[in-house]
Motif scaffolding. Structure first.
Motif, short mmCIF file in Angstrom:
data_model
loop_
_atom_site.label_atom_id
_atom_site.label_comp_id
_atom_site.label_asym_id
_atom_site.label_seq_id
_atom_site.Cartn_x
_atom_site.Cartn_y
_atom_site.Cartn_z
N MET A 28 8.03 4.97 -3.76
CA MET A 28 7.37 5.92 -5.07
C MET A 28 5.93 6.61 -3.94
SD MET A 28 5.49 7.46 -8.58
CE MET A 28 5.05 8.69 -9.16
N TRP A 29 4.84 6.14 -3.46
CA TRP A 29 3.76 6.66 -2.74
C TRP A 29 3.35 6.21 -1.56
CZ3 TRP A 29 1.45 9.61 -5.79
CH2 TRP A 29 1.66 9.16 -7.98
N ASN A 30 5.00 5.85 -1.08
CA ASN A 30 4.92 5.44 0.65
C ASN A 30 3.12 5.03 0.81
OD1 ASN A 30 6.34 5.78 2.56
ND2 ASN A 30 5.16 7.32 3.78
N TRP A 31 3.56 3.20 0.38
CA TRP A 31 2.41 3.11 1.01
C TRP A 31 2.97 1.62 2.16
CZ3 TRP A 31 -1.26 -0.13 -3.56
CH2 TRP A 31 -1.26 1.23 -4.16
N GLN A 32 1.76 1.96 2.68
CA GLN A 32 1.72 1.35 3.91
C GLN A 32 1.56 0.23 3.51
OE1 GLN A 32 4.01 2.14 6.45
NE2 GLN A 32 4.21 4.55 6.17
N ASP A 33 2.01 -1.01 5.06
CA ASP A 33 0.80 -2.61 4.94
C ASP A 33 -0.01 -2.32 4.90
OD1 ASP A 33 3.69 -3.75 4.29
OD2 ASP A 33 4.36 -3.88 7.16
N SER A 34 -1.37 -1.20 5.38
CA SER A 34 -2.58 -1.53 5.94
C SER A 34 -3.07 -0.58 4.53
CB SER A 34 -2.93 -0.92 7.15
OG SER A 34 -2.32 0.61 6.94
N LYS A 35 -2.75 -0.06 3.67
CA LYS A 35 -2.63 0.64 2.57
C LYS A 35 -2.35 -0.39 1.16
CE LYS A 35 -3.45 3.90 -0.96
NZ LYS A 35 -4.85 4.17 -1.08
N ILE A 36 -1.36 -1.61 1.49
CA ILE A 36 -1.34 -2.39 0.78
C ILE A 36 -2.96 -3.05 0.81
CG2 ILE A 36 -0.28 -4.25 -0.71
CD1 ILE A 36 2.20 -3.12 0.56
N ALA A 37 -3.36 -4.06 2.00
CA ALA A 37 -4.56 -4.33 2.66
C ALA A 37 -5.66 -4.03 2.03
CB ALA A 37 -3.54 -4.95 4.07
N ILE A 38 -5.41 -3.08 2.51
CA ILE A 38 -6.69 -2.47 1.48
C ILE A 38 -7.02 -2.15 0.77
CG2 ILE A 38 -6.61 0.04 2.32
CD1 ILE A 38 -9.67 -0.46 3.96
N GLU A 39 -6.27 -1.61 -0.21
CA GLU A 39 -6.61 -1.93 -1.20
C GLU A 39 -6.38 -3.72 -1.99
OE1 GLU A 39 -6.53 0.51 -3.93
OE2 GLU A 39 -7.38 1.85 -2.37
#
Length: 423
Positions: A176-187
């Motif tokens: 839904m939010w088009n989260w990239q791998d870097s977004k998952i990692a930094i979150e």
């Protein structure tokens, strides 16, 4: 019900009247009474975290809140209040430390309750990343350490981006939010406290090492145990709500002020009740046991008091509580398909005295510098709300630096408010 309503309004800062000046002391007091400012990306009017302060203070400089949240000498920090991204007073940072460690355990322990506040997309995304890209999170942290502060996109070590057309490796990790791998990692690093939000760039989060952002004395403050932190968080919820059921205080639901697993919530409520801090009471029309904060006051509410309330204002974010306290059935419409909307898109309840008397759909047309009111719906048997609402709309337009007000609502009250604004 009138007593419960007055207690709730007083606890949230609506019993004292607005201050004469919207200075930093007034803003601090308003934040203290609200307890937490929920963040949301919708910007059709203004960002939601500005609105609860406006409701309690009136015209104040929004940059003042920006400075308190993200400037040098900040007094707020970003984290999760329950499941909600929020601005929280820095004094409460030690209360979140146990949640940060619990967040780290939750990612790897299937049995842990999700009620510690980690977005499920982070949990499942991290499990996938660990299997597919071992060492990736450490690379992201290294990049932030060397080059931060960075946005999630800038924190990608290799620049690899998943496309929307790629097979989704896990449909729960942000399609839904088009989260990239870097977004998952930094979150994940954010949830566990290793990085924090240094600021916002066009409202996009900018991350940096926590020790480079938050004051050293805050990070060095004594850390309470998990049980002590939970009790204090529920105290904050009770102080902010004034009167509430256990479910509204800390039930394991998305609408609790501070959600906890059911058994934990029952234990904390029992401890605070035994200590005399929560007083069991009965509220008319509410089947569940309610609890009144021992310092909560039943104060008369000025019947001329008025406020336009954000959909995410702590006074009304629990929709069931709003219904039984104010006899006001309210649901946010921004996720409702346009043909099914009844009261508009970004609808703010209008508080007049101790009642919610109308629903005001609002939009800031920045191109024409106009505050637009496309829809306006009064509640049944309202008091005379035309002049107070027109005054509040003028105040909001001035606060938002908008030169005009355009009421296009075609309801009877809408036409009356349009005439009052024009006059």
């Amino acid at each position: 019900m009138g007593v419960a309503r007055r207690v709730a309004l007083g606890a949230q800062g609506f019993g004292d009247g607005r201050p004469r000046r919207g200075d930093v002391r007034a803003v601090r007091k308003a934040i203290g009474r609200a307890g937490v400012l929920q963040l949301d990306s919708v910007n059709v009017l203004t960002r939601s975290h500005y609105l609860p302060v406006f409701a309690r203070v009136g015209n104040y400089p929004r940059e003042m809140l920006d400075k308190l949240a993200w400037g040098r000498g900040r007094e707020l920090f970003e984290y999760f209040w329950g499941h909600k991204a929020a601005l929280i007073p820095l004094t409460n940072y030690p209360l979140m430390r146990w949640r940060m460690r619990a967040a780290e355990r939750q990612v790897w322990d299937e049995e842990l309750s999700p009620d510690v506040g980690v977005p499920w997309s982070v949990v499942t995304g991290m499990r996938r990343l660990t299997a597919e890209r071992p060492g990736y999170v450490e690379q992201v942290l290294k990049l932030v350490t060397e080059k931060g502060p960075l946005t999630a996109g800038e924190a990608s070590p290799d620049g690899v981006r998943r496309k929307r057309t790629d097979p989704d490796p896990d449909p729960t990790t942000g399609r839904m939010w088009n989260w990239q791998d870097s977004k998952i990692a930094i979150e994940y690093l954010f949830c566990t406290g290793q990085v924090t939000i240094a600021g916002r760039r066009h409202f996009e989060r900018v991350y940096d090492l926590t020790e480079r952002v938050l004051p050293a004395d805050v990070l060095a403050a004594p850390e309470p145990t998990a049980d002590e932190a939970r009790r204090e968080l529920v105290r904050i919820a009770a102080r902010g709500l004034g009167i509430a059921t256990a479910k509204e205080l800390c039930g394991a639901s998305g609408q609790a002020h501070y959600p906890l697993p059911t058994a934990t919530a029952r234990q904390v409520i029992g401890e605070l009740k035994d200590a005399g801090e929560l007083i069991p009471v009965r509220v008319e029309g509410v089947n569940q046991q309610s609890y009144r904060w021992h310092e909560a006051k039943d104060r008369p509410i000025d019947q001329n008091a008025r406020a336009l309330l954000s959909p995410f204002d702590p006074l009304i974010w629990n929709r069931d509580r709003t219904h039984h306290l104010f006899d006001f059935f309210y649901r946010i419409s921004i996720y409702t398909p346009a043909p099914q909307r009844i009261h508009g898109y970004y609808v703010l309840p209008f508080l007049l005295g101790d009642r919610l008397v109308a629903r005001v759909d609002l939009k800031a047309d920045r191109r024409t510098s106009t505050l637009v009111v496309p829809t306006l719906t009064a509640e049944p048997n309202p008091p005379d709300l035309v002049a107070p609402l027109a005054t509040e709309l003028r105040l909001m337009a001035a606060w938002l630096d908008l030169e005009h007000i355009q009421v296009t609502a075609t309801s009877r009250v809408g036409r009356a408010v349009a005439q009052a604004v024009a006059a």
